[in-house]
Design an enzyme around this catalytic site. Structure first.
Site, PDB file in Angstrom:
ATOM      1  N   GLU A 194       2.122 -11.607 -16.404  1.00 22.70           N
ATOM      2  CA  GLU A 194       0.687 -11.750 -16.555  1.00 22.70           C
ATOM      3  C   GLU A 194       0.151 -10.359 -16.910  1.00 22.70           C
ATOM      4  O   GLU A 194       0.463  -9.393 -16.201  1.00 22.70           O
ATOM      5  CB  GLU A 194       0.112 -12.211 -15.205  1.00 22.70           C
ATOM      6  CG  GLU A 194      -1.298 -12.687 -15.298  1.00 22.70           C
ATOM      7  CD  GLU A 194      -1.846 -13.140 -13.939  1.00 22.70           C
ATOM      8  OE1 GLU A 194      -3.058 -13.233 -13.824  1.00 22.70           O
ATOM      9  OE2 GLU A 194      -1.046 -13.381 -13.009  1.00 22.70           O
ATOM     10  N   ARG A 221      13.716 -12.174  -5.245  1.00 22.31           N
ATOM     11  CA  ARG A 221      13.048 -11.012  -5.828  1.00 22.31           C
ATOM     12  C   ARG A 221      13.655  -9.719  -5.277  1.00 22.31           C
ATOM     13  O   ARG A 221      14.316  -9.706  -4.239  1.00 22.31           O
ATOM     14  CB  ARG A 221      11.548 -11.055  -5.585  1.00 22.31           C
ATOM     15  CG  ARG A 221      11.145 -11.180  -4.123  1.00 22.31           C
ATOM     16  CD  ARG A 221       9.639 -11.325  -3.952  1.00 22.31           C
ATOM     17  NE  ARG A 221       8.946 -10.074  -4.179  1.00 22.31           N
ATOM     18  CZ  ARG A 221       7.963  -9.921  -5.062  1.00 22.31           C
ATOM     19  NH1 ARG A 221       7.556 -10.930  -5.792  1.00 22.31           N
ATOM     20  NH2 ARG A 221       7.361  -8.755  -5.202  1.00 22.31           N
ATOM     21  N   LYS A 228       1.539  -5.616  -7.504  1.00 24.11           N
ATOM     22  CA  LYS A 228       0.591  -4.993  -8.437  1.00 24.11           C
ATOM     23  C   LYS A 228      -0.713  -4.639  -7.739  1.00 24.11           C
ATOM     24  O   LYS A 228      -1.306  -3.602  -8.008  1.00 24.11           O
ATOM     25  CB  LYS A 228       0.292  -5.965  -9.584  1.00 24.11           C
ATOM     26  CG  LYS A 228       1.309  -5.886 -10.703  1.00 24.11           C
ATOM     27  CD  LYS A 228       0.884  -6.783 -11.842  1.00 24.11           C
ATOM     28  CE  LYS A 228       1.863  -7.913 -12.012  1.00 24.11           C
ATOM     29  NZ  LYS A 228       1.472  -8.933 -12.971  1.00 24.11           N
TER      30      LYS A 228
HETATM   31  P1  ATP Z   1       2.866  -9.093  -8.424  1.00 24.06           P
HETATM   32  O1  ATP Z   1       3.151  -9.982  -7.251  1.00 24.06           O
HETATM   33  O2  ATP Z   1       3.252  -7.667  -8.226  1.00 24.06           O
HETATM   34  O3  ATP Z   1       1.478  -9.237  -8.949  1.00 24.06           O
HETATM   35  P2  ATP Z   1       3.811 -11.015 -10.218  1.00 24.06           P
HETATM   36  O4  ATP Z   1       5.033 -11.744  -9.891  1.00 24.06           O
HETATM   37  O5  ATP Z   1       2.544 -11.735  -9.978  1.00 24.06           O
HETATM   38  O6  ATP Z   1       3.844  -9.598  -9.540  1.00 24.06           O
HETATM   39  P3  ATP Z   1       4.038 -11.408 -13.000  1.00 24.06           P
HETATM   40  O7  ATP Z   1       3.433 -10.655 -14.111  1.00 24.06           O
HETATM   41  O8  ATP Z   1       3.624 -12.803 -12.790  1.00 24.06           O
HETATM   42  O9  ATP Z   1       3.787 -10.552 -11.707  1.00 24.06           O
HETATM   43  O10 ATP Z   1       5.621 -11.311 -13.044  1.00 24.06           O
HETATM   44  C1  ATP Z   1       6.388 -11.621 -14.174  1.00 24.06           C
HETATM   45  C2  ATP Z   1       7.772 -11.989 -13.724  1.00 24.06           C
HETATM   46  O11 ATP Z   1       8.364 -10.951 -12.957  1.00 24.06           O
HETATM   47  C3  ATP Z   1       7.773 -13.233 -12.871  1.00 24.06           C
HETATM   48  O12 ATP Z   1       8.730 -14.133 -13.398  1.00 24.06           O
HETATM   49  C4  ATP Z   1       8.154 -12.751 -11.514  1.00 24.06           C
HETATM   50  O13 ATP Z   1       8.920 -13.711 -10.838  1.00 24.06           O
HETATM   51  C5  ATP Z   1       8.969 -11.483 -11.812  1.00 24.06           C
HETATM   52  N1  ATP Z   1       8.898 -10.557 -10.687  1.00 24.06           N
HETATM   53  C6  ATP Z   1       7.790 -10.046 -10.122  1.00 24.06           C
HETATM   54  N2  ATP Z   1       8.116  -9.263  -9.065  1.00 24.06           N
HETATM   55  C7  ATP Z   1       9.462  -9.289  -8.951  1.00 24.06           C
HETATM   56  C8  ATP Z   1      10.412  -8.677  -8.055  1.00 24.06           C
HETATM   57  N3  ATP Z   1      10.038  -7.893  -7.048  1.00 24.06           N
HETATM   58  N4  ATP Z   1      11.739  -8.924  -8.263  1.00 24.06           N
HETATM   59  C9  ATP Z   1      12.129  -9.689  -9.280  1.00 24.06           C
HETATM   60  N5  ATP Z   1      11.291 -10.292 -10.154  1.00 24.06           N
HETATM   61  C10 ATP Z   1       9.973 -10.096 -10.004  1.00 24.06           C
HETATM   62 MG    MG Z   2       2.727 -13.864 -10.968  1.00 25.83          MG
END
Ligand code: ATP
Ligand code: MG
Length: 590
Positions: free
Chosen positions: A48, A290, A300
């Site tokens: 995102e 994760r 984030k």
């Molecule tokens: P945040 O929780 O920090 O806002 P998010 O998962 O909402 O992160 P996205 O932009 O939706 O952020 O993430 C894109 C991809 O990265 C998703 O498929 C998510 O599963 C993966 N991802 C995010 N954080 C991790 C992590 N700590 N380890 C592995 N994959 C991750």
């Molecule tokens: Mg997300």
């Protein structure tokens, strides 16, 4: 993905297997996802664009792009841009840049030429809308007009089944008209919402995600890409499976928190396939755990707080676990890839120790990084029997194991800089560096690396008792590399730079940002665990050749660790250095 791989046989990866590789290999063998003109493996990374990517995302990127690379497939970069209020072009740009810097590409050599698989969920807004109308017409979706509070209350919880909305059975035609009016801008945010109706008793499903999930909501917001064309936006759980299917994704790999969303993913694609929107096979979702890394936060929202509250200088502060931060700190893409391979993929949650990442970094840098000398906490050394104004060249290999990298030279002069800690007025036991003569005991003998053997003759102090200079005599016939120089047996061996020609430079000694290995676990206040010593800035003296260090160039400063010329603050002839990592794992919270 390298284009020349396309026509070769599927690779038999030398990498350790994991459950995803096993699934992919079995699908390739059975032709489960075989389609004309398409590779058997198509993955995607769907961020995102609402912030900067962090080391957790790096795991997902290395996994998705790595699987595509290893099985001659392709991986799409897809922006999940369905939340117009939080998204910005700045984030889109940095995400693209980070994926490329990590060593991956969304370009793929297709049968008719190179295809660019950079996508946006917003590319599909028209199709998503038409599919929603179809769901309404088929009785699989309805417009709900409850207040947000009633909707939340009627959703129930893990122990209590939900209650049907009073609007659940409104005629399909009425829902359709309302949905069209929502799109036409006739309603305010929150007045109506489109929800799926998976089954008659869906509101009592034990899986909360199946209780008439919202699929479209009203948001009167300008969108970075579609401008003001839309005032209704599709929800992530609705958009994501459809985007996957439209792009012919075969293996939709995501983190474990999406496990409970999988039944809706499958239901939606099945229902739309029955309606002729997709042909089988549709994509399948697989979940992995994760990355949780000690001494790091990977949210984030929390990273943004560090930026907003100016705890760090920005998203790319070298203390940040963002990809731009790691890059500026001096991490190499190879070290991050190595780390992601080494930690593997599983379905069980756990913590990876920061020292694993640092170990991969050292392993990658050691064979590559040219050596150099830097004195970080300078103390003057005066070679009393070396004539003033005289100078001679000393040299040493650029890399001890790579003679082909050549020699570096630096001058020896009467006044040098050494590290403060290389002198002790009253030496502790086992201290072999400089200490002064006492009574008829001579001072210590120390080799100035790649230079001469010296003997401490005394030292100077200022009125506060601070040592201001160490005095030595040198042995003319002891120069490193000259015949007979090894007849001098000394235990101390230290680095130095000539004071006459040293390059004065700012060096930033970075350390971990938090003192707590799990700074935000269990709802802890991570702001209370900030490491006050995460940055120390010193004025160091470097061997003169370092003035030519280019931004992003990495070195091993002997005895200190790995350093990089900061990509933002270095000027031609005036580099600023960041400590990437020390030579050994010497972490302590101090
Ligand atoms: P945040 O929780 O920090 O806002 P998010 O998962 O909402 O992160 P996205 O932009 O939706 O952020 O993430 C894109 C991809 O990265 C998703 O498929 C998510 O599963 C993966 N991802 C995010 N954080 C991790 C992590 N700590 N380890 C592995 N994959 C991750
Ligand atoms: Mg997300």
């Amino acid at each position: 993905m390298s284009n020349d791989k396309k026509n070769s046989a599927p690779a038999a990866p030398a990498l350790p297997s994991n459950f995803l590789r096993a699934i992919i290999e079995s699908d390739l063998a059975s032709g489960a996802h075989a389609r004309e003109g398409l590779p058997g493996v198509i993955t995607r990374f769907p961020p995102e664009p609402n912030g900067y990517l962090h080391v957790g995302h790096a795991k997902s990127i290395c996994l998705n792009f790595g699987l595509a690379r290893d099985y001659n497939g392709r991986c799409h970069l897809r922006f999940d841009d369905t939340n117009p209020e939080k998204e910005e072009q700045e984030y889109v740009d940095t995400i693209k840049d980070s994926v490329q810097w990590l060593g991956f590409s969304w370009d793929w050599q297709g049968p008719a030429g190179v295809e660019h698989h950079l996508h946006h969920a917003s590319d599909y807004f028209d199709q998503l809308y038409l599919m929603a109308e179809y769901l309404i017409q088929q009785g699989y979706a309805y417009v709900d007009s409850q207040s947000a509070e009633d909707m939340a209350a009627n959703r129930g919880n893990f122990n209590t089944p939900g209650k049907n909305s009073p609007f659940r059975d409104r005629p399909r035609e009425e829902s359709l008209q309302l949905f069209r009016d929502m799109k036409a801008g006739k309603y305010a945010n929150g007045e109506h919402i489109l929800r799926a109706k998976i089954s008659e008793d869906a509101m009592s499903s034990p899986n909360m995600n199946m209780r008439d999930p919202a699929i479209y909501r009203i948001r009167h917001e300008h969108h970075v890409r579609t401008g003001d064309a839309w005032c209704i936006y599709p929800m992530y759980d609705y958009t994501h499976p459809i985007s996957d299917a439209l792009e012919n994704i075969t293996h939709s790999v995501c983190t474990l928190e999406f496990q409970d969303h999988r039944p809706f993913y499958d239901w939606l694609l099945e229902t739309l396939s029955a309606g002729g929107f997709f042909t089988l096979p549709v994509p399948k979702q697989y979940e992995f755990s994760r990355l949780n890394l000690t001494y790091v936060i990977t949210s984030k929202r929390k990273l943004r707080q560090l930026v907003d509250e100016k705890v760090v200088t920005g998203w790319d502060d070298p203390r940040m676990p963002t990809i731009v931060g790691l890059r500026r700190r001096g991490y190499t893409p190879e070290s991050i890839q190595l780390f992601c391979e080494r930690i593997g993929v599983t379905k069980s949650d756990g913590w990876i120790d920061m020292s694993t990442l640092e170990g991969c970094l050292r392993e990658d840098l050691d064979p590559k990084a040219p050596r150099a000398t830097a004195v970080l906490r300078p103390l003057k050394l005066i070679v009393e029997n070396y004539p003033e104004g005289q100078s001679e060249q000393c040299s040493s290999p650029v890399h001890p194991h790579h003679p082909e990298m050549g020699l570096r030279t630096f001058p020896f002069t009467r006044e040098l800089w050494i590290e403060e800690e290389d002198f002790m007025e009253a030496p502790s036991k086992g201290y072999f560096r400089y200490y002064p003569p006492v009574g008829d005991q001579p001072g210590s003998r120390v080799r100035l690396r790649h230079g001469f053997v010296t003997e401490c003759t005394g030292y100077d102090k200022d009125e506060n008792g601070k040592v201001t200079a160490v005095r030595v005599k040198y042995f003319e016939d002891s120069k490193s590399g000259t015949p007979g120089s090894d007849t001098y047996k000394v235990k101390g061996n230290i680095h130095w730079v000539s004071a006459a020609t040293a390059l004065e430079a700012e060096v930033r000694l970075y350390d971990r940002l938090f003192t707590d290995p799990q700074p935000d676990a269990g709802g802890k206040d991570f702001m209370a665990a900030l490491n006050p010593n995460a940055l120390e800035t010193v004025t160091a003296y470097l061997e003169p050749g370092m003035k030519d260090a280019a931004a992003d160039q990495r070195f091993q400063f002997e005895r200190h660790g790995y350093f990089v010329a900061d990509r933002v603050d270095s000027q031609p002839g005036k580099p600023v250095f960041n400590r990437i990592v020390t030579l050994k794992d010497s972490w302590s919270a101090k």
